[in-house]
Design an enzyme around this catalytic site. Structure first.
Site, PDB file in Angstrom:
ATOM      1  N   ASP A 100       0.841  -1.202   0.000  1.00  0.00           N
ATOM      2  CA  ASP A 100       0.000   0.000   0.000  1.00  0.00           C
ATOM      3  C   ASP A 100       0.882   1.260   0.000  1.00  0.00           C
ATOM      4  OD1 ASP A 100      -2.419   1.367   0.098  1.00  0.00           O
ATOM      5  OD2 ASP A 100      -3.126   0.380   1.915  1.00  0.00           O
ATOM      6  N   ASP A 150     -10.282   3.656  -3.288  1.00  0.00           N
ATOM      7  CA  ASP A 150     -10.969   2.472  -2.773  1.00  0.00           C
ATOM      8  C   ASP A 150     -12.428   2.371  -3.239  1.00  0.00           C
ATOM      9  OD1 ASP A 150      -8.586   2.278  -1.475  1.00  0.00           O
ATOM     10  OD2 ASP A 150      -9.431   2.101   0.532  1.00  0.00           O
TER      11      ASP A 150
END
Ligand code: GLA
Length: 366
Positions: A134, A189
Site C-alpha cells: 500500500d 478504494d
C-alpha cells in the site's frame, strides 16, 4: 503486450481469491482466515479459480520485535503467519499478506520503509505467495523507485510471490508498473455502492492497452455480497470486471453468503471471460446516455465477449449491430449468465437490460 512488461508466469490470467479488507477492515483473525479458506473449498469457489486468501491491513502487532522484524498481532494470530500459511496451503490455496511502502500502514501500524529486503525475506520464510504493498504515509517518496526496490527485494527473497501495487492510480502506474508488479490499482478504494462502481468504470475506459498476462490493471476488489448492492448491480459489477480482465478478489463474508451471491461469484462462463488466456483487456465501444457496450477480444479466432450495461434506473433495450463489432458474416451468440444460446437478431445483439444491470454475451463469428 508492451515491450519490457513483466512475463514471469506468476499471474498469466488475473489473480483470483479473497481479501479481508472490504468486509472486515481490521477486525480480522486466524479463525476468520481459516474459516474463509474452508468456505472457498466448500462453496466450490476454489475450484472455479479463487486461489489467494489475502490478509489485508490490521494483521501486525503495534511494534516490530526486538530484532526489527514485523510480527503478527499475538491476540489475532496466536499461532503466527507461517502456521496459517501451512493450513491454507493444505487446502489447495495460497496465502497473501499486506504491508505498506511508507512509515505506517493506512491503519497506523508498522510498515516497511527501509525494511523492504528484510520484510520480503520474512514473508518468503512464512510461505507467503502474494504481497500487496500500500502507499499511505509516503510523503516525498517516489512510487516508481520504491516499488522497483520492492520488486528487487521480492526477487532476492527467492520465493515466487504475486506483487500487488496499491498506489491508487495517482502516478499513472499503468505507464511504469508493468515492468515491476503483476497488478496495480488504478483508482481509490471501491465502495459497495452503484455510484462507486460506475465512477471506477469510467476511469478504466482507456487503460486496456496497458494490461496483459502477468501485468494487470486493478480496479479494486469485489463488493458483491456487501452493502446494499442489488443482484442486478452485482451482476453488472462482475460482468464488467470480467470484461476488464480485472483481478477477482471477493470481498464479502464467504461463510455466510446467499446462494444468489455465490452463483454470481462462481458463474462459470463469466469467470471464463475474466480468465481468458489471451489476456486482452476489454474496452468501451459505445456510450449512449445510460446504455453502454463493452467488448473484449478472446482467444481463438473472432471470439468476443460483449457486455451491454444499463447505467440508468429503468429497464431499457440495448442493442449493438454485428457490423459495429467488426463482424460481417454470420455469428453465434451465447448468453453467459443464462448459459444458453441467445435469441437475438441476425445482424445484431439486442436485449432488454434491467436497471443497473449488465447482460454478457459470447459472440463467435464464422
Ligand atoms: C488502502 C487500500 C485499501 C486497503 C486499506 C487498508 O485504503 O487502498 O485497499 O488496503 O488501505 O488500510
Amino acid at each position: 503486450m508492451g515491450i519490457g512488461r513483466l512475463r514471469d508466469g506468476l499471474a498469466p490470467t488475473p489473480p483470483m481469491g479473497w481479501n479481508s479488507w472490504n468486509r472486515f477492515g481490521v477486525k480480522i483473525d486466524e479463525a476468520l482466515v481459516l474459516e474463509t479458506a474452508e468456505a472457498l473449498v466448500a462453496t466450490g469457489m476454489r475450484d472455479v479459480g479463487y486461489r489467494y486468501v489475502v490478509i489485508d491491513d490490521g494483521w501486525m502487532a503495534p511494534e516490530r520485535d526486538g530484532g526489527g522484524d514485523l510480527v503478527a498481532d499475538p491476540a489475532k494470530f496466536p499461532r503466527g503467519i507461517a502456521a496459517l500459511a501451512r493450513r491454507v496451503h493444505a487446502l489447495g490455496l495460497r496465502l497473501g499478506i499486506y504491508t505498506d511502502a511508507g512509515t505506517r500502514t493506512c491503519q497506523g501500524l508498522p510498515a516497511s520503509l527501509g525494511y523492504e529486503f528484510r520484510d520480503a525475506r520474512r514473508f518468503a520464510e512464512w510461505g507467503v505467495d502474494y504481497l500487496k504493498v500500500d502507499w499511505c504515509h509516503t510523503d516525498g517518496l517516489g512510487p516508481r523507485a520504491l516499488y522497483a526496490k520492492w520488486a528487487m527485494a521480492l526477487h532476492a527473497a527467492g520465493r515466487p510471490m504475486v506483487f500487488s501495487i496499491c498506489e491508487w492510480g495517482r502516478s499513472r502506474p499503468w505507464e511504469w508498473a508493468g515492468t515491476i508488479g503483476h497488478l496495480w490499482r488504478t483508482c481509490w478504494d471501491i465502495q459497495p455502492e452503484w455510484s462507486s462502481l460506475t465512477d471506477i468504470l469510467d476511469r478504466q475506459a482507456d487503460l486496456h492497452v496497458f494490461a496483459g498476462p502477468d501485468h494487470w490493471n486493478d480496479p479494486d476488489m469485489l463488493e458483491i455480497g456487501n452493502g446494499e448492492l442489488t443482484a442486478s448491480e452485482s451482476r453488472a459489477h462482475f460482468a464488467l470486471w470480467a470484461i476488464l480482465a480485472a483481478p477477482l478478489m471477493a470481498g464479502n463474508d464467504l461463510r455466510a453468503m446467499s446462494a444468489e451471491v455465490r452463483e454470481i461469484l462462481t458463474a462459470p462462463e463469466v469467470v471464463a471471460v475474466n480468465q481468458d488466456a489471451r489476456g486482452s483487456q476489454g474496452r468501451r465501444l459505445r456510450a449512449d446516455a445510460d446504455a453502454e457496450v463493452w467488448i473484449r477480444e478472446l482467444s481463438g479466432a473472432r471470439r468476443y465477449a460483449i457486455a451491454l450495461l444499463n447505467r440508468g434506473s429503468a429497464a431499457r433495450e440495448i442493442h449493438t449491430a454485428f457490423a459495429d463489432l467488426g463482424i460481417t458474416g454470420a455469428a453465434r451468440v451465447r448468453d453467459l449468465w443464462e448459459r444458453a444460446g441467445a435469441d437475438t437478431r441476425r445482424d445484431a445483439i439486442a436485449t432488454t437490460v434491467a436497471a443497473h444491470d449488465a447482460a454478457l454475451f459470447l459472440v463467435e463469428s464464422s
